[in-house]
Each structure stands twice: as structure tokens, then as C-alpha cells.
Design a protein around this motif. Structure first.
Motif, PDB file in Angstrom:
ATOM      1  N   VAL A 198      38.636  39.791  41.650  1.00  0.00           N
ATOM      2  CA  VAL A 198      39.496  39.072  42.597  1.00  0.00           C
ATOM      3  C   VAL A 198      40.850  39.759  42.696  1.00  0.00           C
ATOM      4  N   GLU A 199      41.396  40.173  41.594  1.00  0.00           N
ATOM      5  CA  GLU A 199      42.697  40.834  41.582  1.00  0.00           C
ATOM      6  C   GLU A 199      42.648  42.181  42.294  1.00  0.00           C
ATOM      7  N   ARG A 204      42.379  41.503  46.228  1.00  0.00           N
ATOM      8  CA  ARG A 204      43.387  40.654  46.861  1.00  0.00           C
ATOM      9  C   ARG A 204      44.316  41.492  47.732  1.00  0.00           C
ATOM     10  N   ASP A 205      44.834  42.572  47.203  1.00  0.00           N
ATOM     11  CA  ASP A 205      45.740  43.445  47.950  1.00  0.00           C
ATOM     12  C   ASP A 205      44.980  44.246  49.000  1.00  0.00           C
TER      13      ASP A 205
END
Length: 55
Positions: free
Chosen positions: A12-13, A16-17
Motif C-alpha cells: 500500500v505504501e 500510494r505515491d
């Protein structure tokens, strides 16, 4: 289970960007395309006016 949650959090991290960057580039490309089409439309309209096209 803890390992699975850690992998999920890393996934997810990481994306995200990435999603923000893709959307930013998409909207930038869309705005340039819109501008190009608008300029073509203005050119066609000016050409028709200059050649005496009857509306």
C-alpha cells in the motif's frame, strides 16, 4: 498473520505515491490535448472566416 499485514502495508505504501503521479501525468496530458484541439478549432474557424464561408 503479522508477516502478511507487513507485506500488505509495504504494498500500500509503495503504490500510494505511484497513483498520484499517474493521475498528475494523465491530467497534464489531457490539458495539453485539450489545448491543442482548441487551437485547431480556432484555426479552422479563422480559416473559414477568412475564406468567406457562409454560416
Amino acid at each position: 498473520m503479522k508477516k502478511l499485514l507487513l507485506v500488505k502495508e509495504i504494498y500500500v505504501e509503495a503504490f500510494r505515491d505511484w497513483t498520484y503521479r499517474v493521475l498528475k501525468k494523465y491530467f497534464k496530458m489531457f490539458s495539453w490535448l485539450w489545448l491543442a484541439l482548441f487551437v485547431i478549432t480556432l484555426y479552422a474557424f479563422a480559416y473559414r472566416l477568412s475564406t468567406g464561408f457562409a454560416f
